[in-house]
Write an enzyme that holds these catalytic residues in place. Sequence first.
Site, PDB file in Angstrom:
ATOM      1  N   ASP A   1       0.834  -1.190   0.000  1.00 53.56           N
ATOM      2  CA  ASP A   1       0.000   0.000   0.000  1.00 53.56           C
ATOM      3  C   ASP A   1       0.879   1.255   0.000  1.00 53.56           C
ATOM      4  O   ASP A   1       1.843   1.337   0.773  1.00 53.56           O
ATOM      5  CB  ASP A   1      -0.903  -0.029   1.237  1.00 53.56           C
TER       6      ASP A   1
ATOM      7  N   GLU B   1       1.869  -0.409  -5.055  1.00 52.74           N
ATOM      8  CA  GLU B   1       0.966   0.687  -5.386  1.00 52.74           C
ATOM      9  C   GLU B   1       1.879   1.909  -5.487  1.00 52.74           C
ATOM     10  O   GLU B   1       2.245   2.508  -4.479  1.00 52.74           O
ATOM     11  CB  GLU B   1      -0.088   0.881  -4.301  1.00 52.74           C
TER      12      GLU B   1
END
Length: 707
Positions: A352, A389
Amino acid sequence: MADQDQNTRSVTLHPLDSASGYPVCPGLFDRNGAVPLGYDGAVSFTVHSAGATAVTLLLYHRGEEKPYSEIVFPKTYRIGSVWSMVVFGLDISQFEYAYSVDGPWDPEKGLLFDRRHELLDIYAKAVTGQRIWGKKDDVPKYRARVVRTSYDWDNDHQSVPMEDLVIYELHVRGFTMGKSAGVTAPGTFQGLREKIPYLKWLGITAVEMMPIFEFDEMQNCRHFDGKELIDYWGYNTVSYFAPNTSYCSEQEYNHEGDELRSLIRDLHAAGIQVILDVVFNHTAEGNEDGPFISFKGFDNNIYYMLTPDGNYYNFSGCGNTVNCNHPVVQELIVECLRYWTVNYHIDGFRFDLASILGRNEDGSPMEYPPLLYRLARDPLLSGVKLIAEAWDAGGMYQVGSFPAWSRWAEWNGKYRDALRSYLKGDIWMAPEAAKRMIGSPDLYSDKPAEQGRSPRGYLGYNSSVNFITCHDGFTLYDLYAYNGKHNEANGWGNSDGADDNRSWNCGEEGPSSNPEIEKLRTRMMKNAMGILLMSRGTPMFLAGDEFANTQFGNNNAYCQDNEISWLDWNYCDKNRDILEFTKGMIAFRKQHDCIRRDLKAAKCGFPNISVHAGTPWNALITKDTKAMYVVYAGYDENTRDDDIVCVCLNVWWEGVEIQLPDLPEGKSWHLVASTAGEERGMAWKRVVMQPRSLAVLVAESYIPPQR
């Protein structure tokens, strides 16, 4: 194969001293956390802190507020900044533990030591007080439990190449929490385990689980419009080494994680890999007003990026930013990922806001981030997928420029944006959409990294995880049912969530009783799912999109533990058409290697991939291109013949005629899928693509009709 017993040593340790009435001796300095030694009730407790002047082990009876014993680490039980002590005579089933750490208090220097705080072990393998979802235990502190692991994996080993994955992103609780899921243990690892036959039937080859590390869904609990809003998604990590105990269907005292291991073992047996969504960019401790859980009390100025006056940089948008490239934090992250790889057989990790992992201690971007390089070259992690990401909340956007070292893949946000726009008719996006469909060669060159040093080396199309939807944003149905987000239920006046959705409601906002609008929406969803599964690169889609699940226009359902986020499995029957279409496209992708990878050169002379602007071999895709097609071709050694597939897309609201390439003698084009409802069978060289439609054709041997 059983787990290796990592809790014992060949050398038996003996008591040398006494502390608070317990026999003790120096512990396992090179083993972080609490390690049961398997004899004489011996447990080694190891922590480290550069700024601490004293460390005390706190022992609690289960559920009690006050410790029944406080054992101060002897000063001599310290090497460098590591404190380690073996305590004898303990029954691991009878206690929970925490720490008190003393040291200087100087907030402007980032020093927040306070012995009054009860701190969770950073390396805890299980966290107490979180067992029942949505219920905070009477004792409000986080404590750890000693875990002894011995699990029989039954020779569980597999490896699936990136190009063979079809990734299915899911939330463990939301996947089966609704009554329509029909499982015996809704909202748990066991509930997901009961759905494995469905995933296998659909053709999924990898599940990507949203955070399953221990988090506290009640930490930021609030109420709005009569509903309780909590941290449903779980992106505020409390403990990196502990599975979320509220995802377990039963209590697992001192062997936490076994239900998760059984889920992973059974997924592997079904040919499905497991990827974890991990959050190393921030923690649940928040900003200056946030709680003291662990990191703040052990070494606040090491674990977090701090401004010169001791405040928190906030590149995560969540109050703090983990100082990932400090050597101590690097070790923590590497050890964490190794732990999950070895002890849970995890196949990959999605990071993330991964751009934060490439920031220096002052927040500036690094050209050669040591953490990303270490993860790319770590021997124990060499077989797992690393997926970034490649952006963060501080404005860094690195899709196509992430320090990948020919190892990392990326969520291709540019694929999402280009295909969303083009599919709804923004024809000026045609040139970019074409590049995204064929694996984004402009972003992910597979040229080797320069002299082995350049961090920019990619893996070609294997670096591109293609997606149109994910947990963060509209579902596939909502993408074609809403022009704008509808996050009113979140309590922020619809100000949260992304505004750039590139969505289209097909003529009416929200649910519609107009059959023509619903028919168009179904076609648009099929177009999106079809082009995703026919694109070069690894496809990923959000759980429930295959049967048109809806979040009622909420594109940021992070706090919605209710019908907004839970899958409604009744849509499987209601929207059977798109479900069967998705299943068929997944199966077709698996049947034709030429879609997923470069094969040997086709005998007919077709290149591996070619893009055509409506007529054969016209590769000039312009901002006026309304319809195009991609041809995949290669020699299949299994069939000893050319494998040729053509994917045609018309995004315009009128029909567009296209002309297909000539095939070798004895072959003809056959239509195998059409979102316009056209019959399967042999196709003519000239094809009129119906408005807003996708067609998939394959070259097959032509058998002339009998006269």
